[in-house]
Design a protein around this motif. Structure first.
Motif, PDB file in Angstrom:
ATOM      1  N   GLU A   1      68.472  69.571 -26.262  1.00 51.60           N
ATOM      2  CA  GLU A   1      69.359  70.657 -26.709  1.00 51.60           C
ATOM      3  C   GLU A   1      70.710  70.492 -26.050  1.00 51.60           C
ATOM      4  OE1 GLU A   1      67.193  74.863 -27.421  1.00 51.60           O
ATOM      5  OE2 GLU A   1      67.323  74.168 -25.369  1.00 51.60           O
ATOM      6  N   LYS A   2      71.752  70.843 -26.801  1.00 54.64           N
ATOM      7  CA  LYS A   2      73.084  70.805 -26.191  1.00 54.64           C
ATOM      8  C   LYS A   2      73.299  72.074 -25.392  1.00 54.64           C
ATOM      9  CE  LYS A   2      76.325  67.740 -28.087  1.00 54.64           C
ATOM     10  NZ  LYS A   2      77.687  67.592 -28.551  1.00 54.64           N
ATOM     11  N   CYS A   3      73.993  71.934 -24.278  1.00 57.30           N
ATOM     12  CA  CYS A   3      74.235  73.094 -23.422  1.00 57.30           C
ATOM     13  C   CYS A   3      75.668  72.983 -22.895  1.00 57.30           C
ATOM     14  CB  CYS A   3      73.240  73.034 -22.268  1.00 57.30           C
ATOM     15  SG  CYS A   3      73.421  74.378 -21.119  1.00 57.30           S
ATOM     16  N   VAL A   4      76.372  74.096 -22.871  1.00 52.29           N
ATOM     17  CA  VAL A   4      77.744  74.053 -22.382  1.00 52.29           C
ATOM     18  C   VAL A   4      77.734  74.000 -20.852  1.00 52.29           C
ATOM     19  CG1 VAL A   4      78.599  76.410 -21.956  1.00 52.29           C
ATOM     20  CG2 VAL A   4      79.901  74.902 -23.402  1.00 52.29           C
ATOM     21  N   ILE A   5      78.623  73.207 -20.272  1.00 54.83           N
ATOM     22  CA  ILE A   5      78.666  73.147 -18.797  1.00 54.83           C
ATOM     23  C   ILE A   5      80.071  73.412 -18.258  1.00 54.83           C
ATOM     24  CG2 ILE A   5      76.698  71.568 -18.569  1.00 54.83           C
ATOM     25  CD1 ILE A   5      78.820  69.324 -18.094  1.00 54.83           C
ATOM     26  N   GLY A   6      81.020  73.620 -19.151  1.00 57.90           N
ATOM     27  CA  GLY A   6      82.361  73.894 -18.649  1.00 57.90           C
ATOM     28  C   GLY A   6      83.407  73.756 -19.733  1.00 57.90           C
ATOM     29  N   ALA A   7      84.654  73.693 -19.306  1.00 59.87           N
ATOM     30  CA  ALA A   7      85.755  73.625 -20.268  1.00 59.87           C
ATOM     31  C   ALA A   7      86.951  72.951 -19.611  1.00 59.87           C
ATOM     32  CB  ALA A   7      86.129  75.031 -20.716  1.00 59.87           C
TER      33      ALA A   7
ATOM     34  N   ASN B   1      85.158  85.964 -42.595  1.00 60.50           N
ATOM     35  CA  ASN B   1      83.853  86.633 -42.431  1.00 60.50           C
ATOM     36  C   ASN B   1      82.852  85.689 -41.783  1.00 60.50           C
ATOM     37  OD1 ASN B   1      84.843  88.870 -43.662  1.00 60.50           O
ATOM     38  ND2 ASN B   1      83.559  88.757 -45.483  1.00 60.50           N
ATOM     39  N   GLY B   2      82.983  84.402 -42.093  1.00 60.59           N
ATOM     40  CA  GLY B   2      82.084  83.419 -41.510  1.00 60.59           C
ATOM     41  C   GLY B   2      82.653  82.885 -40.205  1.00 60.59           C
ATOM     42  N   GLY B   3      81.823  82.139 -39.498  1.00 59.80           N
ATOM     43  CA  GLY B   3      82.239  81.559 -38.214  1.00 59.80           C
ATOM     44  C   GLY B   3      81.009  80.933 -37.581  1.00 59.80           C
ATOM     45  N   PHE B   4      80.941  80.921 -36.262  1.00 59.29           N
ATOM     46  CA  PHE B   4      79.802  80.258 -35.614  1.00 59.29           C
ATOM     47  C   PHE B   4      78.588  81.164 -35.605  1.00 59.29           C
ATOM     48  CE2 PHE B   4      83.428  77.849 -34.514  1.00 59.29           C
ATOM     49  CZ  PHE B   4      82.956  76.570 -34.785  1.00 59.29           C
ATOM     50  N   LYS B   5      77.449  80.575 -35.889  1.00 56.63           N
ATOM     51  CA  LYS B   5      76.234  81.397 -35.930  1.00 56.63           C
ATOM     52  C   LYS B   5      75.758  81.655 -34.510  1.00 56.63           C
ATOM     53  CE  LYS B   5      72.375  78.186 -36.212  1.00 56.63           C
ATOM     54  NZ  LYS B   5      71.145  77.838 -36.915  1.00 56.63           N
ATOM     55  N   ALA B   6      75.069  82.765 -34.353  1.00 53.80           N
ATOM     56  CA  ALA B   6      74.612  83.131 -33.015  1.00 53.80           C
ATOM     57  C   ALA B   6      73.304  83.896 -33.115  1.00 53.80           C
ATOM     58  CB  ALA B   6      75.676  83.982 -32.324  1.00 53.80           C
ATOM     59  N   SER B   7      72.614  83.980 -31.981  1.00 56.70           N
ATOM     60  CA  SER B   7      71.360  84.733 -31.912  1.00 56.70           C
ATOM     61  C   SER B   7      71.680  86.230 -31.834  1.00 56.70           C
ATOM     62  CB  SER B   7      70.614  84.330 -30.639  1.00 56.70           C
ATOM     63  OG  SER B   7      71.329  84.854 -29.519  1.00 56.70           O
ATOM     64  N   ILE B   8      70.668  87.058 -31.700  1.00 57.24           N
ATOM     65  CA  ILE B   8      70.948  88.498 -31.565  1.00 57.24           C
ATOM     66  C   ILE B   8      71.576  88.811 -30.209  1.00 57.24           C
ATOM     67  CG2 ILE B   8      69.220  89.315 -33.235  1.00 57.24           C
ATOM     68  CD1 ILE B   8      67.505  90.100 -30.720  1.00 57.24           C
TER      69      ILE B   8
ATOM     70  N   SER C   1      75.194  80.810 -29.271  1.00 58.75           N
ATOM     71  CA  SER C   1      75.236  79.855 -30.382  1.00 58.75           C
ATOM     72  C   SER C   1      74.089  78.860 -30.239  1.00 58.75           C
ATOM     73  CB  SER C   1      76.568  79.104 -30.365  1.00 58.75           C
ATOM     74  OG  SER C   1      76.549  78.162 -29.314  1.00 58.75           O
ATOM     75  N   ASP C   2      74.004  77.907 -31.161  1.00 63.08           N
ATOM     76  CA  ASP C   2      72.942  76.909 -31.001  1.00 63.08           C
ATOM     77  C   ASP C   2      73.328  75.836 -29.983  1.00 63.08           C
ATOM     78  OD1 ASP C   2      74.796  75.842 -32.737  1.00 63.08           O
ATOM     79  OD2 ASP C   2      73.333  75.004 -34.138  1.00 63.08           O
ATOM     80  N   VAL C   3      74.542  75.891 -29.443  1.00 56.53           N
ATOM     81  CA  VAL C   3      74.838  75.148 -28.211  1.00 56.53           C
ATOM     82  C   VAL C   3      74.550  76.144 -27.096  1.00 56.53           C
ATOM     83  CG1 VAL C   3      76.663  74.128 -26.795  1.00 56.53           C
ATOM     84  CG2 VAL C   3      76.572  73.676 -29.256  1.00 56.53           C
ATOM     85  N   ARG C   4      73.534  75.885 -26.311  1.00 53.25           N
ATOM     86  CA  ARG C   4      73.093  76.894 -25.343  1.00 53.25           C
ATOM     87  C   ARG C   4      74.207  77.238 -24.360  1.00 53.25           C
ATOM     88  NH1 ARG C   4      69.011  75.350 -22.254  1.00 53.25           N
ATOM     89  NH2 ARG C   4      69.286  77.395 -21.333  1.00 53.25           N
ATOM     90  N   ARG C   5      74.224  78.500 -23.978  1.00 54.95           N
ATOM     91  CA  ARG C   5      75.192  79.047 -23.016  1.00 54.95           C
ATOM     92  C   ARG C   5      76.624  79.127 -23.575  1.00 54.95           C
ATOM     93  NH1 ARG C   5      73.179  79.714 -17.915  1.00 54.95           N
ATOM     94  NH2 ARG C   5      70.920  79.640 -17.974  1.00 54.95           N
ATOM     95  N   LEU C   6      76.750  78.899 -24.857  1.00 53.66           N
ATOM     96  CA  LEU C   6      78.055  79.113 -25.510  1.00 53.66           C
ATOM     97  C   LEU C   6      77.902  80.362 -26.373  1.00 53.66           C
ATOM     98  CD1 LEU C   6      80.941  78.241 -26.336  1.00 53.66           C
ATOM     99  CD2 LEU C   6      79.901  76.888 -28.159  1.00 53.66           C
TER     100      LEU C   6
END
Ligand SMILES: Cc1cc2nc3c(=O)[nH]c(=O)nc-3n(C[C@H](O)[C@H](O)[C@H](O)COP(=O)(O)OP(=O)(O)OC[C@H]3O[C@@H](n4cnc5c(N)ncnc54)[C@H](O)[C@@H]3O)c2cc1C
Length: 669
Positions: free
Chosen positions: A182-188, A417-424, A428-433
Motif C-alpha cells: 500500500e502507498k503511504c504518505v511520509i512527508g512533503a 463536485n468530483g475530486g479525490f476519493k476518501a473513506s468515511i 484517501s487510498d494513499v494511506r495517511r493522506l
C-alpha cells in the motif's frame, strides 16, 4: 515540531519533523488545524501557498449558502433525510452522504461558537431557506461572504492557539513510500521563494506521519472561471502520489462577471437586467436572447429564475427553462466569439415578436417575489438597489459602476463536485493522506447549494478525529525519512534547476501552453462537451503536458513555484479530460452541469441550430449506477474503474449497542 537540516549529495535542506502537515489555508484546511489542536494533536503545522488566497477567503455570491440539517422551530429533519437528499444528487456514495449529514450540526455549531454570524431568532432557532436541490429549507447564510467569515474566524483561532503557519510556502510534492503493498504518505516538499537562489533552491522538507490536503478546486485549468485568481488548485500533487480521484466529470458552471470575478446569482438575476451581446470590438449590439423565447413574459421569468437556479443545469434547458440562458451566453461567447453584458440601467429590450417588457408579464411567482420585496420598481438598477443595496457597493469597490456601465459576463467554472476519493474518515487510498474540502470530491452529479462548505467542515473534522485517535505517532527518524524520500527530493531539485536554466524562453513557452490549456478546457471540458471535442482535447492535453515537462522555465528563482504549478495544472487538465473521455466511451450523456452534444438527441429549443441537440442521462443507466474512478498509475498510465454507488448504510440505532462500541473504541476505525 523540530527543525533540523539534512544533507543530500552535499546540499543542505531544512527539515521539519512533525506529526501532521496541513496543506492550504481555506476553510477546510483551517478547520482541520483547529480541530486537530482541539483534540490534543498539537504537533502540527500548516503550509499554504498564499495565506490570503483560496476560494473560501475570496469568493462569495449574492447570499453565500451553507447547508446543514434544518434547525428552525418546527422543522422535521434527520441525518437520514438529509443523507437521502445528498444521495439523490446521483453518483454519491451513501456512507459519505450519511457522514456529511450527521456531522453537519456539529460542524455548523463549531463555526457559530467561533463567531460566524449565522442568523438565529430570539429563541435560538436557526431559520433556513430552500436552495438548489433542497426539499427542506436547510440552507443558511451569513451574507455574501459566508466562507470569508468562516476563514477569518478559523484563522483567528489558529493564531490564538499558536499553530505554526508557513504563510507563503507552496507544497510541490507529496512524499510516499510503499508499505505492505500500500502507498503511504511520509512527508512533503515545500518551496521557499526566499531560499530559491541558494543551492537547495528553497526546497523545504517535511517529515510527517499525516498530510491533510486542503488545496481547493482545480481553478487553474479553466479560462472562463469565477474562482478567485489566487486559487489555482494542486490536484497534480495527489495524482503524482498515486491517489484515486472520482466523479471528475462533474463540476458546476454558471454565469459570472469576468472583469471582477463574481457569481451572478440571486438578486443580480431577480432584478431582471437586460442581456445583450456585441462583437469583440463592442459594435453590433444585439438582444440575443429574444429569438429563443416565445414572448417577453417567458424571457423575463427565465432571467428572474436564474436567481434561484444559478448553476447551469442540463435538466433546465428545454421548454424555455432558465438554463437556456446560460447556453445562449455560451453560444455567443465561445462559439460566436462575441461578448455578453448585463445592463442594469435598462429593462430587457423586446421586439415586435416578444413585445416590450412589463413587470405584469412575469409569472405570478416572480411578480409576487418582487412585490413582497418591495421591488416592483421601474428599472433593474432600482430593483437591485432595493433588494440588495450592497451589490452596487461591492462592484463600486472594484471600480465598476453598475449605474453607468454594463457588466461583462461569461459562463464560468465555479466548483468541482468530483475530486479525490476518501473513506468515511476522509483518508484517501494513499494511506495517511487526507483530502478535505473541494479537493476531496465527495459530491456526485447534483448537490444542494451550500453543501460544498458543509462537506469541507465535516470532512476536515472527521479527518482530524481519525488522525488524533489513530495516527498520533512521533515522526520518523530523519535518517529513515531521508532513505525513503531522498530520490524524490533530488528529482524536484533537478527539475527546479532545469526550470531556471530555461529562463525567459522557458517562461514564455510555459505561459503559451497554459493559455492554450485553459482555453481548451473551457471550450471542450466545460459546460458544453462533445465526444469528438473531448477526445481531441484529451490527446492534446498529454502533448501539452509533455511540452511543459520539456520546456517550462522561469526567469527568476523566486518564480520557481509557477513552473511547478504549471506541471501540476497540465497533469490535472489531462486527467479531468481522461475521465470525460471514459464517460463518453461508456455511453454517458448530458447530466448535471454539462451537456454532451449528440446528433441523435433532441433539440433543446426549436430556434437553435441542429448542432445543439443532446440527450439526458438517466440514473438507471450504467454511468448512473456507478462512479468513475481515475488514477495516474506509476506516473505513466491512466487507470479507470467504474465502481457501484454504495447505498446509505442502515446504521445501528440501539443506544446500548452503539454505547458499547463507543466505549470499546470501535467507532473511529
Ligand atoms: C464564486 C463562488 C461562489 C461559491 N458559493 C458557494 C456557496 O454559496 N456555498 C458553498 O457551499 N460553496 C460555494 N462555493 C464553493 C466553496 O466556496 C469552495 O468549494 C470552498 O470554499 C473551498 O474551500 P477549500 O478550503 O477546499 O479550498 P480553498 O478555500 O480554495 O483553499 C485552498 C487553499 O489551498 C492553498 N493551496 C493550493 N495549492 C497549494 C499548494 N500546492 N501548497 C500550499 N497551499 C496550496 C490555496 O492558497 C488556498 O489557501 C463557491 C465558490 C465560488 C468560486
Amino acid at each position: 515540531m523540530t527543525k533540523t537540516e539534512i544533507e543530500l549529495q552535499g546540499i543542505k535542506f531544512p527539515l521539519y519533523s512533525l506529526n501532521t502537515l496541513i496543506v492550504g489555508s481555506g476553510a477546510a484546511a483551517l478547520n482541520a488545524a483547529v480541530r486537530l489542536h482541539g483534540l490534543g494533536a498539537t504537533d502540527i503545522a500548516l503550509a499554504t501557498e498564499s495565506w490570503e488566497g483560496g476560494a473560501s477567503r475570496n469568493a462569495g455570491s449574492d447570499k453565500q449558502t451553507y447547508y446543514k440539517l434544518s434547525l428552525y422551530a418546527g422543522a422535521i429533519d434527520s441525518p437520514r433525510l438529509m443523507a437521502e437528499t445528498l444521495f439523490r444528487g446521483g453518483s454519491m456514495h451513501g456512507d459519505i452522504a450519511l457522514s456529511e449529514a450527521a456531522g453537519s450540526i456539529q460542524a455548523f455549531f463549531h463555526l457559530v461558537e467561533f463567531g460566524v454570524p449565522f442568523p438565529h431568532d430570539r429563541f435560538g432557532s436557526y431559520p433556513g431557506y430552500k436552495t438548489d436541490n433542497d426539499p427542506r429549507q436547510r440552507a443558511t447564510s451569513a451574507g455574501p461572504l459566508t466562507s470569508h467569515l468562516m476563514v477569518e474566524r478559523l484563522a483567528a483561532e489558529i493564531e490564538r492557539r499558536g499553530v505554526t503557519v508557513f504563510k507563503a510556502l507552496p507544497i510541490i510534492a507529496l512524499l510516499t513510500e510503499e508499505e505492505n503493498g500500500e502507498k503511504c504518505v511520509i512527508g512533503a516538499v515545500g518551496l521557499d521563494a526566499a531560499g530559491a537562489s541558494a543551492q537547495h533552491r528553497g526546497l523545504t522538507l517535511f517529515n510527517c506521519r499525516n498530510v491533510v490536503l486542503g488545496t481547493g478546486g482545480p481553478a487553474g485549468i479553466y479560462a472562463a472561471s469565477v474562482y478567485p485568481e489566487s486559487q489555482t488548485g494542486s490536484h497534480g500533487l495527489a495524482f503524482e502520489a498515486g491517489a484515486t480521484a472520482h466523479n471528475l466529470t462533474e463540476s458546476h458552471f454558471g454565469m459570472a462577471s469576468i472583469k471582477f470575478r463574481w457569481n451572478l446569482s440571486g438578486t443580480y438575476q431577480q432584478s431582471i437586467p437586460r442581456f445583450f451581446s456585441t462583437e469583440a470590438n463592442g459594435s453590433d449590439e444585439r438582444a440575443f436572447l429574444n429569438d429563443f423565447f416565445p414572448d417577453m413574459g417567458a424571457l423575463a421569468t427565465a432571467i428572474f429564475l436564474k436567481g434561484y437556479e444559478w448553476p447551469f443545469d442540463s435538466n433546465k434547458i428545454r421548454g424555455g427553462g432558465s438554463s437556456l440562458i446560460d447556453l445562449l451566453v455560451y453560444r455567443e461567447t465561445v462559439v460566436r466569439g462575441r461578448r455578453v453584458f448585463l445592463d442594469f440601467t435598462h429593462n430587457p429590450e423586446g421586439d415586435r415578436r416578444t413585445g416590450s417588457f412589463s413587470l405584469d408579464k412575469l409569472s405570478p411567482e416572480a411578480r409576487s417575489y418582487l412585490e413582497r420585496s418591495g421591488a416592483l420598481l421601474g428599472t433593474p438598477l432600482e430593483r437591485l438597489k432595493k433588494m440588495n443595496p450592497s451589490a452596487l457597493e461591492l462592484y463600486a469597490g472594484k471600480g465598476i459602476d453598475l449605474s453607468r456601465e454594463p457588466l461583462e459576463i461569461a459562463l464560468c467554472a465555479q466548483h468541482s463536485n468530483g475530486g479525490f476519493k476518501a473513506s468515511i474518515w476522509w483518508e484517501s487510498d494513499v494511506r495517511r493522506l487526507f483530502p478535505v474540502g473541494e479537493v476531496c470530491g465527495t459530491h456526485g452529479v447534483r448537490r444542494p447549494g451550500g453543501s460544498a462548505l458543509n462537506a469541507g467542515q465535516v470532512g476536515s473534522m472527521r479527518a482530524a478525529m481519525f488522525i488524533a485517535r489513530r495516527c498520533g505517532e512521533q515522526p520518523r527518524d530523519a535518517a529513515e525519512f531521508v532513505a525513503s524520500a531522498g530520490p524524490r527530493v533530488l528529482e524536484r531539485l533537478e527539475t527546479a534547476k532545469l526550470f531556471l536554466d530555461r529562463g525567459d524562453s522557458g517562461q514564455r513557452a510555459m505561459e503559451r501552453v497554459l493559455s492554450e490549456l485553459r482555453d481548451g478546457m473551457s471550450r471542450y471540458g466545460g459546460p458544453v462537451r462533445s465526444a469528438g471535442g473531448i477526445g481531441g482535447e484529451a490527446t492534446r492535453a498529454w502533448t501539452r503536458l509533455a511540452r511543459l515537462r520539456d520546456s517550462a522555465g522561469v526567469r527568476r528563482p523566486e518564480d520557481l513555484a509557477l513552473a511547478f504549478k504549471a506541471l501540476d495544472s497540465g497533469l490535472t487538465h489531462a486527467l479531468y479530460l481522461e475521465a470525460m473521455r471514459e464517460y463518453v466511451r461508456q455511453g454517458g450523456r448530458s447530466r448535471g452541469s454539462f451537456i454532451i452534444l449528440d446528433a441523435g438527441g433532441e433539440k433543446p429549443n426549436p430556434v437553435l441550430e441542429d448542432q445543439w441537440r443532446f440527450s439526458l442521462e438517466t440514473e438507471e443507466s450504467y454511468v448512473g449506477r456507478n462512479v468513475l474512478e481515475v488514477r495516474y498509475e506509476g506516473g505513466k498510465r491512466v487507470a479507470r474503474r467504474w465502481v457501484e454507488v454504495r447505498p446509505i448504510p442502515g446504521g445501528e440505532s440501539w443506544f446500548e449497542t452503539v454505547w458499547s462500541e463507543y466505549l470499546g473504541d470501535e467507532i473511529i476505525r
